[in-house]
Scaffold this motif. Structure first.
Motif, PDB file in Angstrom:
ATOM      1  N   LEU A  57       0.876  -1.176   0.000  1.00  0.00           N
ATOM      2  CA  LEU A  57       0.000   0.000   0.000  1.00  0.00           C
ATOM      3  C   LEU A  57       0.905   1.215   0.000  1.00  0.00           C
ATOM      4  N   ASN A  58       1.017   1.850  -1.155  1.00  0.00           N
ATOM      5  CA  ASN A  58       1.966   2.953  -1.303  1.00  0.00           C
ATOM      6  C   ASN A  58       1.302   4.303  -1.016  1.00  0.00           C
ATOM      7  N   LYS A  59       2.139   5.330  -0.922  1.00  0.00           N
ATOM      8  CA  LYS A  59       1.702   6.715  -0.676  1.00  0.00           C
ATOM      9  C   LYS A  59       0.994   6.824   0.676  1.00  0.00           C
ATOM     10  N   THR A  60       1.468   6.062   1.648  1.00  0.00           N
ATOM     11  CA  THR A  60       0.816   6.087   2.961  1.00  0.00           C
ATOM     12  C   THR A  60       0.991   7.435   3.637  1.00  0.00           C
ATOM     13  N   ASP A  61       1.978   8.211   3.196  1.00  0.00           N
ATOM     14  CA  ASP A  61       2.131   9.559   3.761  1.00  0.00           C
ATOM     15  C   ASP A  61       0.926  10.435   3.407  1.00  0.00           C
ATOM     16  N   MET A  62       0.144  10.028   2.395  1.00  0.00           N
ATOM     17  CA  MET A  62      -1.010  10.835   1.995  1.00  0.00           C
ATOM     18  C   MET A  62      -2.329  10.238   2.480  1.00  0.00           C
ATOM     19  N   ALA A  63      -2.250   9.110   3.183  1.00  0.00           N
ATOM     20  CA  ALA A  63      -3.484   8.436   3.632  1.00  0.00           C
ATOM     21  C   ALA A  63      -3.601   8.491   5.157  1.00  0.00           C
ATOM     22  N   SER A  84       2.446  -1.446   4.370  1.00  0.00           N
ATOM     23  CA  SER A  84       2.234  -0.056   3.960  1.00  0.00           C
ATOM     24  C   SER A  84       3.587   0.619   3.795  1.00  0.00           C
ATOM     25  N   ILE A  85       3.740   1.372   2.722  1.00  0.00           N
ATOM     26  CA  ILE A  85       5.037   2.014   2.482  1.00  0.00           C
ATOM     27  C   ILE A  85       4.884   3.426   1.891  1.00  0.00           C
ATOM     28  N   ASN A  86       6.008   4.128   1.925  1.00  0.00           N
ATOM     29  CA  ASN A  86       6.165   5.352   1.147  1.00  0.00           C
ATOM     30  C   ASN A  86       7.369   5.073   0.251  1.00  0.00           C
ATOM     31  N   ALA A  87       7.091   4.913  -1.038  1.00  0.00           N
ATOM     32  CA  ALA A  87       8.139   4.460  -1.968  1.00  0.00           C
ATOM     33  C   ALA A  87       9.325   5.425  -2.039  1.00  0.00           C
ATOM     34  N   LYS A  88       9.124   6.634  -1.513  1.00  0.00           N
ATOM     35  CA  LYS A  88      10.216   7.610  -1.568  1.00  0.00           C
ATOM     36  C   LYS A  88      11.172   7.449  -0.385  1.00  0.00           C
ATOM     37  N   LYS A  89      10.749   6.648   0.621  1.00  0.00           N
ATOM     38  CA  LYS A  89      11.571   6.516   1.840  1.00  0.00           C
ATOM     39  C   LYS A  89      12.399   5.245   1.820  1.00  0.00           C
ATOM     40  N   GLY A 127       1.171  -2.697 -11.251  1.00  0.00           N
ATOM     41  CA  GLY A 127       0.233  -1.723 -10.692  1.00  0.00           C
ATOM     42  C   GLY A 127      -0.318  -0.803 -11.759  1.00  0.00           C
ATOM     43  N   ILE A 128      -1.338  -0.065 -11.380  1.00  0.00           N
ATOM     44  CA  ILE A 128      -1.954   0.872 -12.328  1.00  0.00           C
ATOM     45  C   ILE A 128      -1.025   2.082 -12.509  1.00  0.00           C
ATOM     46  N   PRO A 129      -1.210   2.846 -13.585  1.00  0.00           N
ATOM     47  CA  PRO A 129      -0.351   4.016 -13.789  1.00  0.00           C
ATOM     48  C   PRO A 129      -0.394   4.978 -12.601  1.00  0.00           C
ATOM     49  N   ASN A 130       0.744   5.590 -12.327  1.00  0.00           N
ATOM     50  CA  ASN A 130       0.855   6.661 -11.327  1.00  0.00           C
ATOM     51  C   ASN A 130       0.845   6.188  -9.868  1.00  0.00           C
ATOM     52  N   VAL A 131       0.859   4.887  -9.659  1.00  0.00           N
ATOM     53  CA  VAL A 131       0.755   4.378  -8.291  1.00  0.00           C
ATOM     54  C   VAL A 131       2.123   4.417  -7.581  1.00  0.00           C
ATOM     55  N   GLY A 132       3.193   4.618  -8.369  1.00  0.00           N
ATOM     56  CA  GLY A 132       4.525   4.741  -7.763  1.00  0.00           C
ATOM     57  C   GLY A 132       5.495   3.631  -8.141  1.00  0.00           C
ATOM     58  N   LYS A 133       5.222   2.916  -9.210  1.00  0.00           N
ATOM     59  CA  LYS A 133       6.066   1.774  -9.596  1.00  0.00           C
ATOM     60  C   LYS A 133       7.503   2.196  -9.913  1.00  0.00           C
ATOM     61  N   SER A 134       7.648   3.247 -10.734  1.00  0.00           N
ATOM     62  CA  SER A 134       8.994   3.685 -11.117  1.00  0.00           C
ATOM     63  C   SER A 134       9.752   4.221  -9.906  1.00  0.00           C
ATOM     64  N   THR A 135       9.049   4.971  -9.069  1.00  0.00           N
ATOM     65  CA  THR A 135       9.664   5.506  -7.855  1.00  0.00           C
ATOM     66  C   THR A 135      10.182   4.361  -6.989  1.00  0.00           C
ATOM     67  N   PHE A 136       9.334   3.354  -6.832  1.00  0.00           N
ATOM     68  CA  PHE A 136       9.702   2.200  -6.018  1.00  0.00           C
ATOM     69  C   PHE A 136      10.934   1.502  -6.596  1.00  0.00           C
ATOM     70  N   GLY A 149       7.843   6.917 -16.315  1.00  0.00           N
ATOM     71  CA  GLY A 149       6.743   7.201 -17.250  1.00  0.00           C
ATOM     72  C   GLY A 149       6.041   5.914 -17.628  1.00  0.00           C
ATOM     73  N   ASN A 150       4.909   6.078 -18.245  1.00  0.00           N
ATOM     74  CA  ASN A 150       4.109   4.904 -18.579  1.00  0.00           C
ATOM     75  C   ASN A 150       4.227   4.604 -20.053  1.00  0.00           C
ATOM     76  N   LYS A 151       4.946   3.569 -20.365  1.00  0.00           N
ATOM     77  CA  LYS A 151       5.102   3.230 -21.776  1.00  0.00           C
ATOM     78  C   LYS A 151       4.706   1.776 -22.017  1.00  0.00           C
TER      79      LYS A 151
HETATM   80  P1  G4P Z   1       4.231   4.877 -11.942  1.00  0.00           P
HETATM   81  O1  G4P Z   1       5.606   4.449 -12.341  1.00  0.00           O
HETATM   82  O2  G4P Z   1       3.496   3.808 -11.208  1.00  0.00           O
HETATM   83  O3  G4P Z   1       3.417   5.443 -13.045  1.00  0.00           O
HETATM   84  O4  G4P Z   1       4.371   6.062 -10.864  1.00  0.00           O
HETATM   85  P2  G4P Z   1       5.616   6.998 -10.517  1.00  0.00           P
HETATM   86  O5  G4P Z   1       6.685   6.221  -9.840  1.00  0.00           O
HETATM   87  O6  G4P Z   1       5.988   7.779 -11.746  1.00  0.00           O
HETATM   88  O7  G4P Z   1       4.969   7.940  -9.399  1.00  0.00           O
HETATM   89  C1  G4P Z   1       3.895   8.818  -9.680  1.00  0.00           C
HETATM   90  C2  G4P Z   1       3.969  10.013  -8.745  1.00  0.00           C
HETATM   91  O8  G4P Z   1       3.759   9.581  -7.392  1.00  0.00           O
HETATM   92  C3  G4P Z   1       5.322  10.728  -8.738  1.00  0.00           C
HETATM   93  O9  G4P Z   1       5.074  12.095  -8.497  1.00  0.00           O
HETATM   94  C4  G4P Z   1       6.015  10.138  -7.516  1.00  0.00           C
HETATM   95  O10 G4P Z   1       7.012  10.985  -6.992  1.00  0.00           O
HETATM   96  C5  G4P Z   1       4.837  10.026  -6.562  1.00  0.00           C
HETATM   97  N1  G4P Z   1       5.019   9.010  -5.507  1.00  0.00           N
HETATM   98  C6  G4P Z   1       5.381   7.706  -5.648  1.00  0.00           C
HETATM   99  N2  G4P Z   1       5.393   7.079  -4.457  1.00  0.00           N
HETATM  100  C7  G4P Z   1       5.018   8.003  -3.534  1.00  0.00           C
HETATM  101  C8  G4P Z   1       4.804   7.957  -2.102  1.00  0.00           C
HETATM  102  O11 G4P Z   1       4.929   6.926  -1.429  1.00  0.00           O
HETATM  103  N3  G4P Z   1       4.412   9.126  -1.527  1.00  0.00           N
HETATM  104  C9  G4P Z   1       4.216  10.274  -2.232  1.00  0.00           C
HETATM  105  N4  G4P Z   1       3.825  11.362  -1.569  1.00  0.00           N
HETATM  106  N5  G4P Z   1       4.391  10.346  -3.570  1.00  0.00           N
HETATM  107  C10 G4P Z   1       4.784   9.229  -4.205  1.00  0.00           C
HETATM  108  P3  G4P Z   1       5.161  13.174  -9.638  1.00  0.00           P
HETATM  109  O12 G4P Z   1       4.652  14.433  -9.056  1.00  0.00           O
HETATM  110  O13 G4P Z   1       4.505  12.633 -10.865  1.00  0.00           O
HETATM  111  O14 G4P Z   1       6.672  13.249  -9.948  1.00  0.00           O
HETATM  112  P4  G4P Z   1       7.820  13.957  -9.063  1.00  0.00           P
HETATM  113  O15 G4P Z   1       7.387  15.372  -8.926  1.00  0.00           O
HETATM  114  O16 G4P Z   1       7.925  13.251  -7.769  1.00  0.00           O
HETATM  115  O17 G4P Z   1       9.039  13.786  -9.922  1.00  0.00           O
END
Ligand code: G4P
Length: 285
Positions: A57-63, A84-89, A127-136, A149-151
């Motif tokens: 469960l990503n983006k827990t910092d926003m939930a 639960s995680i924050n992929a940026k940490k 995962g679905i687009p924008n869920v944080g896969k690339s960040t992770f 990016g989503n390609k």
């Molecule tokens: P994807 O590959 O699944 O499509 O997703 P991607 O990693 O591109 O992440 C989509 C957006 O979500 C990015 O923000 C990324 O920084 C943000 N993100 C990923 N994981 C987390 C998390 O755990 N917490 C928070 N708060 N954000 C997260 P962006 O605005 O599109 O890019 P950027 O400004 O960070 O470069």
């Protein structure tokens, strides 16, 4: 409001994932902690049949933390490994490593019994687009070179990222290209929730309608959030509240009329970036 999706893309992405998944032992599914149901694609159950499954469960910092904890328990009760995680940490990634280790123990023991030693266990992120896969993947691999990016449908010479030498011997390798699933749009509520968090391109939807729905949700479930953030007391229906918001934020169209579109953009942007607080949209029932 009516949402649509594009099955053409989906078919192509699923086909390429089916190919990759043959090489995989563990499927790591990323979902958004704010919408744990709508950010899952039911297709994954079919695709990942017979594989060890981990749900992050990503983006827990926003939930909402207490809701996230409940969701983790819920998914664990469904026999999934969940975290639960924050992929940026980076610290969170150590916890993921531990969970992977736990999840693959059985697989490694089986290998050992058959006389196979140190075979790397292979994992894939989906995962679905924008869920944080690339960040992770970037955080996990410690490299900035992972494609972002989503390609869908990009042809790939499969690249593996070596993760760790686990306690039970052998390493874990992660496929550097995530599997991209499109969310299911048939349910309009799912579409709405995905749009609120910004997972459907805004060009495809009427943002003003989206903002009006969001105001209704906030007023019903999170009373006080609007007044706290924008400094006015919301009155009347959602259209009137959006007008109040336009005035409060100084959004004016030509002729001094309130600019509803601009106000809608501000509200959605604030909500998507958790500036209105850590709000979980879908709660455990
Ligand atoms: P994807 O590959 O699944 O499509 O997703 P991607 O990693 O591109 O992440 C989509 C957006 O979500 C990015 O923000 C990324 O920084 C943000 N993100 C990923 N994981 C987390 C998390 O755990 N917490 C928070 N708060 N954000 C997260 P962006 O605005 O599109 O890019 P950027 O400004 O960070 O470069």
């Amino acid at each position: 409001m009516h949402f649509q999706w594009f099955p053409g893309h989906m078919t192509k992405a699923i086909r390429s994932m089916k190919e990759d998944i043959r090489l995989i032992d563990i499927v790591i599914e990323l979902i958004d902690a704010r919408i744990p149901i709508s950010s899952r694609n039911p297709e994954i159950d079919t695709l990942a049949q017979g594989k060890t499954r981990i749900l992050l469960l990503n983006k827990t910092d926003m939930a909402d933390k207490s809701q996230t904890d409940k969701w983790v328990e819920y998914f664990e009760s469904k026999d999934l490994y969940a975290l639960s995680i924050n992929a940026k940490k980076k610290q969170d990634l150590n916890r993921v490593n531990k969970l992977i280790d736990e999840a693959v123990r059985v697989k490694r023991e089986k290998d050992l019994k058959r006389g196979i030693k140190n075979r790397p266990v292979r994992a894939m992120i989906v995962g679905i687009p924008n869920v944080g896969k690339s960040t992770f993947i970037n955080s996990f691999s410690g490299r900035a070179s992972t494609k972002t990016g989503n390609k869908p449908g990009v042809t790939k010479g499969k690249q593996w990222i070596r993760l760790s030498a686990g306690k039970n011997g052998g390493s874990v390798e992660l496929l550097d290209t995530p599997g991209i699933l499109w969310p299911k749009f048939e349910d309009q509520i799912v579409g709405l929730h995905l749009a609120w968090i910004g997972s459907i391109k805004d060009e495809l939807i009427v943002t003003t309608d989206l903002a009006l729905d969001l105001i209704e949700f906030l007023e019903a479930e999170h009373k006080g959030v609007i007044s706290e953030h924008y400094g006015f007391e919301p009155e009347g229906d959602s259209v009137h509240i959006l007008e109040q918001l336009a005035t409060a934020r100084g959004c004016k169209a030509k002729g001094g009329e309130p600019d509803f579109d601009k106000a809608a953009f501000f509200l959605l942007d604030d909500f998507r970036n958790a500036r209105l607080g850590s709000i979980t949209i879908e709660c455990v029932s």
